[in-house]
Design an enzyme around this catalytic site. Structure first.
Site, PDB file in Angstrom:
ATOM      1  N   CYS A 179      -2.497   0.192   7.097  1.00 22.93           N
ATOM      2  CA  CYS A 179      -1.886   0.955   7.304  1.00 22.93           C
ATOM      3  C   CYS A 179      -2.139   1.879   8.507  1.00 22.93           C
ATOM      4  O   CYS A 179      -0.782   2.540   8.417  1.00 22.93           O
ATOM      5  CB  CYS A 179      -2.405   2.312   6.204  1.00 22.93           C
ATOM      6  N   GLU A 197       1.227   4.107   2.074  1.00 29.50           N
ATOM      7  CA  GLU A 197       1.566   4.233   2.969  1.00 29.50           C
ATOM      8  C   GLU A 197       2.371   3.201   3.436  1.00 29.50           C
ATOM      9  O   GLU A 197       3.465   4.074   4.112  1.00 29.50           O
ATOM     10  CB  GLU A 197       0.316   4.266   4.394  1.00 29.50           C
ATOM     11  N   CYS A 256      -6.177   2.082   5.652  1.00 30.42           N
ATOM     12  CA  CYS A 256      -7.163   0.666   6.072  1.00 30.42           C
ATOM     13  C   CYS A 256      -6.511   1.056   6.746  1.00 30.42           C
ATOM     14  O   CYS A 256      -5.429   1.182   7.573  1.00 30.42           O
ATOM     15  CB  CYS A 256      -6.857  -0.094   4.614  1.00 30.42           C
ATOM     16  N   HIS A 305       0.704  -0.930  -0.176  1.00 38.54           N
ATOM     17  CA  HIS A 305       0.262   0.051   0.208  1.00 38.54           C
ATOM     18  C   HIS A 305       0.548   0.994   0.230  1.00 38.54           C
ATOM     19  O   HIS A 305       2.261   1.362   0.764  1.00 38.54           O
ATOM     20  CB  HIS A 305      -1.283   0.198   1.210  1.00 38.54           C
TER      21      HIS A 305
END
Length: 145
Positions: free
Chosen positions: A80, A49, A77, A47
């Site tokens: 993260c 992040e 999410c 992801h």
């Protein structure tokens, strides 16, 4: 947020969900950046992040990013949000809210949960319209090829 939005657009160009992230130091200098790379790398953890946090930790030579800000185009999410808590990120700034999986105020509020040993300041909805438009365009194109 300009750079995060540009990274999100790059992610979309490469077939990944358009999410971009940057980490800035206390002076506002970008020390890490990332975009979603799940499709490109076949890595479920890639992801934006996570990519940005890893780059920032490498840049400062420490996992502790307490004096840093994570700027991301979409509300993080659970994974993260947990990662930024583990990295002790001091501030989270994000664009679009994620009513389906957001963990910084929408569906969950992990980032500010008082039961956890670290909490971050949260500023949501920054340039929300632009971030949301990138996401809508991406998913619309996938539904209506």
């Amino acid at each position: 947020m300009d750079r995060a939005l540009a990274l999100a657009a790059e992610a979309a160009e490469h077939g990944d969900i358009p999410v971009g992230a940057v980490v800035t130091d206390a002076a506002g200098r970008v020390i890490g950046e990332g975009r979603n790379l799940r499709e490109a790398t076949r890595d479920p953890l890639a992801h934006a992040e996570i990519v940005a946090l890893r780059a920032a930790a490498e840049a400062v030579g420490s996992w502790n990013l307490s004096r840093c800000t994570l700027v991301v185009t979409l509300e993080p999410c659970l994974m993260c949000a947990g990662a930024l808590i583990q990295a002790h990120v001091g501030r989270l700034v994000f664009g679009a809210w994620d009513d389906k999986a957001g963990a910084a105020g929408s569906m969950y509020d992990v980032v500010r949960d008082r039961r956890l040993p670290h909490r971050a300041e949260v500023i949501g909805g920054v340039r929300q319209r632009e971030a949301s438009l990138l996401l809508r365009a991406f998913f619309s194109a996938r539904r209506d090829p």
